[in-house]
Design a protein around this motif. Sequence first.
Motif, PDB file in Angstrom:
ATOM      1  N   TYR A  17      27.078  26.920  29.906  1.00 18.96           N
ATOM      2  CA  TYR A  17      27.831  26.013  29.061  1.00 18.96           C
ATOM      3  C   TYR A  17      26.968  25.484  27.912  1.00 18.96           C
ATOM      4  CZ  TYR A  17      31.825  25.974  32.187  1.00 18.96           C
ATOM      5  OH  TYR A  17      32.914  26.340  32.907  1.00 18.96           O
ATOM      6  N   GLU A  51      34.066  20.473  37.776  1.00 21.23           N
ATOM      7  CA  GLU A  51      35.300  20.033  37.120  1.00 21.23           C
ATOM      8  C   GLU A  51      34.993  19.319  35.808  1.00 21.23           C
ATOM      9  OE1 GLU A  51      38.240  19.404  40.989  1.00 21.23           O
ATOM     10  OE2 GLU A  51      37.068  17.714  40.225  1.00 21.23           O
ATOM     11  N   LEU A  54      34.432  21.744  33.133  1.00 24.06           N
ATOM     12  CA  LEU A  54      35.688  22.297  32.625  1.00 24.06           C
ATOM     13  C   LEU A  54      36.379  21.329  31.670  1.00 24.06           C
ATOM     14  CD1 LEU A  54      37.233  23.988  35.801  1.00 24.06           C
ATOM     15  CD2 LEU A  54      36.187  25.105  33.839  1.00 24.06           C
ATOM     16  N   GLU A  92      43.002  24.540  37.647  1.00 23.01           N
ATOM     17  CA  GLU A  92      42.718  25.787  36.943  1.00 23.01           C
ATOM     18  C   GLU A  92      43.857  26.772  37.173  1.00 23.01           C
ATOM     19  OE1 GLU A  92      39.436  29.447  36.955  1.00 23.01           O
ATOM     20  OE2 GLU A  92      39.115  27.673  38.213  1.00 23.01           O
ATOM     21  N   ASP A 224      39.579  28.772  32.610  1.00 19.05           N
ATOM     22  CA  ASP A 224      38.124  28.856  32.533  1.00 19.05           C
ATOM     23  C   ASP A 224      37.754  30.204  31.925  1.00 19.05           C
ATOM     24  OD1 ASP A 224      35.425  28.842  32.801  1.00 19.05           O
ATOM     25  OD2 ASP A 224      35.382  28.587  34.971  1.00 19.05           O
ATOM     26  N   ASN A 226      35.009  31.369  31.112  1.00 17.30           N
ATOM     27  CA  ASN A 226      33.783  31.946  31.645  1.00 17.30           C
ATOM     28  C   ASN A 226      34.033  32.650  32.983  1.00 17.30           C
ATOM     29  OD1 ASN A 226      31.955  30.982  29.589  1.00 17.30           O
ATOM     30  ND2 ASN A 226      32.321  28.951  30.411  1.00 17.30           N
ATOM     31  N   SER A 227      35.307  32.749  33.361  1.00 11.16           N
ATOM     32  CA  SER A 227      35.682  33.390  34.618  1.00 11.16           C
ATOM     33  C   SER A 227      36.541  34.612  34.331  1.00 11.16           C
ATOM     34  CB  SER A 227      36.454  32.403  35.496  1.00 11.16           C
ATOM     35  OG  SER A 227      37.141  33.070  36.528  1.00 11.16           O
ATOM     36  N   SER A 230      40.194  33.941  35.310  1.00 11.54           N
ATOM     37  CA  SER A 230      40.967  32.897  34.638  1.00 11.54           C
ATOM     38  C   SER A 230      41.199  33.178  33.152  1.00 11.54           C
ATOM     39  CB  SER A 230      40.242  31.554  34.788  1.00 11.54           C
ATOM     40  OG  SER A 230      40.994  30.504  34.260  1.00 11.54           O
ATOM     41  N   ARG A 231      40.382  33.997  32.545  1.00 10.86           N
ATOM     42  CA  ARG A 231      40.436  34.174  31.094  1.00 10.86           C
ATOM     43  C   ARG A 231      41.738  34.844  30.628  1.00 10.86           C
ATOM     44  NH1 ARG A 231      36.160  39.162  30.084  1.00 10.86           N
ATOM     45  NH2 ARG A 231      37.441  40.766  31.081  1.00 10.86           N
ATOM     46  N   GLU A 255      41.721  25.771  27.059  1.00 17.87           N
ATOM     47  CA  GLU A 255      40.756  26.825  27.354  1.00 17.87           C
ATOM     48  C   GLU A 255      39.378  26.296  26.965  1.00 17.87           C
ATOM     49  OE1 GLU A 255      38.786  28.544  25.242  1.00 17.87           O
ATOM     50  OE2 GLU A 255      39.784  28.735  23.311  1.00 17.87           O
ATOM     51  N   ASN A 256      38.401  26.524  27.822  1.00 16.15           N
ATOM     52  CA  ASN A 256      37.139  25.794  27.703  1.00 16.15           C
ATOM     53  C   ASN A 256      36.061  26.509  26.904  1.00 16.15           C
ATOM     54  OD1 ASN A 256      36.766  27.818  29.638  1.00 16.15           O
ATOM     55  ND2 ASN A 256      35.169  26.661  30.694  1.00 16.15           N
TER      56      ASN A 256
END
Length: 266
Positions: A17, A51, A54, A92, A224, A226-227, A230-231, A255-256
């Motif tokens: 991050y 969390e 995120l 998420e 997330d 970075n996953s 999840s992307r 979206e993070n």
Amino acid sequence: MKKTFSDEDLVKNMSLYHLNRHLKKKPIEKYHRSIDASALHDREKYKKKAEILLLNSFMHHFPDVKFENFTCESPDFIAKLNGKKIGIELTEVINHLEMKKVESCLNKIFRQAEILLEQEDTTKYRGVYFLEFNTHFKLDNPQFQQEIILDIYKSIRKKTPVGCVKKIRKSSHRRNVFITHEYNLNLFDELCSEKILELIEKKNEKFPYYDTSVDECWLVIVSDMNSLASRYTFIQNRENLAEVKSPFHKIFHLENLCGNITSIKA
């Protein structure tokens, strides 16, 4: 009993991050110290810290928000904003359910390769390594997993792809070896709006049990980025989100990675 995670793992997670220029480092570090000082179990502390990471992009859209309670459960956090007590429920949305198990297995493989490199020479190999793999390799067999670990280890040592590793890219890092996926998004990697609506419905059912002392309760749905699981690239049938009915005062999809936010209910 061996821990399933460690403080070091969280530091490595934060390192990814920190590569994101949008990270609000000072508040994140302060909030993490507050979580450390709480009476939560170590596993819950880890969950809360993840969390908060995120929620980083959320804090850019609401810079005046001040978190006050990290130890509550329903909702996940209590914050103050514009003189109001705001409950924030964070969840998420998983876009690729079939990838969740694969990603979990890969993360364990990455950690084993990191340990090998750090034991050999942390100073020499420190950095963040983004790996892309050949499409056909097996994760369900311990023997194949060991081969993947060695391929990753050799690729980083030789600075060139070996075996199942298709591409390798390195970014600087001050302390540790950190291995992760290369996040090349598919142009047509859609997130179906129905998945978001189903998630809202599940949270609606739990709403009566949330803290009633708050002035408002917000639902923040995070992808997330970075996953692998999840992307997404775009939300399919986004217009369907305008029809949502919910007791939550506000609902956002966030979206993070770039920090894009969609207001579903204002």
